[in-house]
Scaffold this motif. Structure first.
Motif, PDB file in Angstrom:
ATOM      1  N   ARG A   5       0.830  -1.198   0.000  1.00 43.17           N
ATOM      2  CA  ARG A   5       0.000   0.000   0.000  1.00 43.17           C
ATOM      3  C   ARG A   5       0.866   1.250   0.000  1.00 43.17           C
ATOM      4  NH1 ARG A   5      -4.586  -1.592   4.544  1.00 43.17           N
ATOM      5  NH2 ARG A   5      -5.555  -3.295   3.347  1.00 43.17           N
ATOM      6  N   THR A   7       2.288   4.660   1.140  1.00 50.30           N
ATOM      7  CA  THR A   7       2.478   5.273   2.450  1.00 50.30           C
ATOM      8  C   THR A   7       2.318   6.779   2.340  1.00 50.30           C
ATOM      9  OG1 THR A   7       4.852   5.575   2.130  1.00 50.30           O
ATOM     10  CG2 THR A   7       4.118   3.453   3.037  1.00 50.30           C
ATOM     11  N   THR A  37      -0.958   2.430 -10.954  1.00 49.44           N
ATOM     12  CA  THR A  37      -1.179   2.654  -9.523  1.00 49.44           C
ATOM     13  C   THR A  37      -1.154   4.142  -9.208  1.00 49.44           C
ATOM     14  OG1 THR A  37      -0.210   0.530  -8.902  1.00 49.44           O
ATOM     15  CG2 THR A  37      -0.254   2.233  -7.211  1.00 49.44           C
ATOM     16  N   GLU A  41      -4.343   6.481  -7.915  1.00 50.31           N
ATOM     17  CA  GLU A  41      -4.188   7.258  -6.678  1.00 50.31           C
ATOM     18  C   GLU A  41      -4.537   8.720  -6.907  1.00 50.31           C
ATOM     19  OE1 GLU A  41      -2.961   8.846  -2.951  1.00 50.31           O
ATOM     20  OE2 GLU A  41      -3.598   6.842  -3.553  1.00 50.31           O
ATOM     21  N   THR A  60      -7.927   7.959   1.982  1.00 51.94           N
ATOM     22  CA  THR A  60      -7.683   6.540   1.709  1.00 51.94           C
ATOM     23  C   THR A  60      -7.903   5.695   2.957  1.00 51.94           C
ATOM     24  OG1 THR A  60      -6.080   7.087  -0.023  1.00 51.94           O
ATOM     25  CG2 THR A  60      -5.993   4.858   0.894  1.00 51.94           C
ATOM     26  N   ARG A  61      -7.462   6.201   4.103  1.00 59.33           N
ATOM     27  CA  ARG A  61      -7.676   5.468   5.353  1.00 59.33           C
ATOM     28  C   ARG A  61      -9.164   5.367   5.679  1.00 59.33           C
ATOM     29  NH1 ARG A  61      -3.788   7.698   9.996  1.00 59.33           N
ATOM     30  NH2 ARG A  61      -4.781   5.948  11.067  1.00 59.33           N
ATOM     31  N   ALA A  64     -10.654   2.754   3.461  1.00 61.92           N
ATOM     32  CA  ALA A  64     -10.255   1.425   3.917  1.00 61.92           C
ATOM     33  C   ALA A  64     -11.113   0.973   5.095  1.00 61.92           C
ATOM     34  CB  ALA A  64      -8.783   1.433   4.313  1.00 61.92           C
TER      35      ALA A  64
END
Length: 241
Positions: A5, A7, A37, A41, A60-61, A64
């Motif tokens: 993933r 960072t 990718t 993003e 993104t968090r 998730a």
């Protein structure tokens, strides 16, 4: 790590690369990541001009966490027959969807079009799309209406049933280009009229003159491309008989 993933540090590098005008491929090379990718993003987090590393990391968090919430089991969203690798199919499907969005197609419309494009049948009912995309019937209906207005799919009755299905075929891009050409022509006509009203040679009038010229040139090139594509399709169709 490469392949894992992204960072917060990776996202800082992506933001710096975008600010420096680097292409996705170059940013990916520096991070040892595929260009696809990097493109996904950036597309999912505001696009090249609005990408912010800290906000992208936060969003993104949050996405998730939402994905971790239990959901009812659904069938595979894509056709995985013919020995296809489901992971590879899913990855290229996501890339294709993101590229449609990068071209200006709204997210739901891009997902519906991609779902149809990746299905072997090229024809799915509203219920099929709802099940495959795990979205509401209203979302599918709205997306289908937009895509139909752009000549990117068509409706047809399911034989023997009262339901409709939505169909995409080899000529979808040809129809889409035709719609685009019609829009370009209308804009060119309006631009020429605006140039006349504002006055030839004036800054605003000249701006509209240039707009009309480029739109006419684009339509001329598209017309030639469409004629060539029709010729190729005719040869292919003839070769099947």
């Amino acid at each position: 790590m490469p392949g894992g993933r992204l960072t917060d540090e990776d996202r800082q590098h992506i933001a710096a690369g975008l600010a420096a005008g680097l292409a996705y491929a170059e940013i990916g090379r520096r991070l040892d990541r595929p260009a696809s990718t990097i493109m996904r993003e950036v597309t999912r987090n505001g696009g090249p001009d609005r990408y912010r590393a800290a906000q992208a990391h936060k969003d993104t968090r949050q996405r998730a966490r939402r994905r971790k919430e239990p959901r009812p089991a659904t069938p595979p969203p894509l056709d995985t027959a013919h020995g296809r690798d489901p992971g590879a199919v899913r990855d290229i499907s996501e890339t294709f969807t993101d590229q449609l969005m990068a071209q200006g197609l709204p997210r739901m419309e891009a997902r519906v079009l991609s779902c149809l494009q990746f299905s072997d049948s090229g024809a799915l009912t509203a219920a099929d799309l709802v099940r495959r995309l795990s979205v509401s019937a209203a979302s599918v209906s709205h997306a289908v209406g937009f895509l139909e207005s752009q000549s990117m799919l068509r409706r047809e009755r399911v034989p023997g049933l009262r339901r409709e299905r939505y169909v995409i075929d080899d000529k979808v891009w040809l129809c889409s280009l035709l719609t685009s050409m019609q829009t370009n022509h209308a804009l060119a006509v309006t631009s020429k009229r605006a140039a006349e009203i504002l006055g030839p040679g004036t800054p605003a009038g000249t701006r509209f003159e240039y707009a009309a010229e480029i739109l006419d040139l684009v339509n001329h090139a598209l017309h030639g491309a469409m004629d060539e594509w029709r010729r190729i399709l005719a040869e292919r169709d003839g070769g099947r008989h």
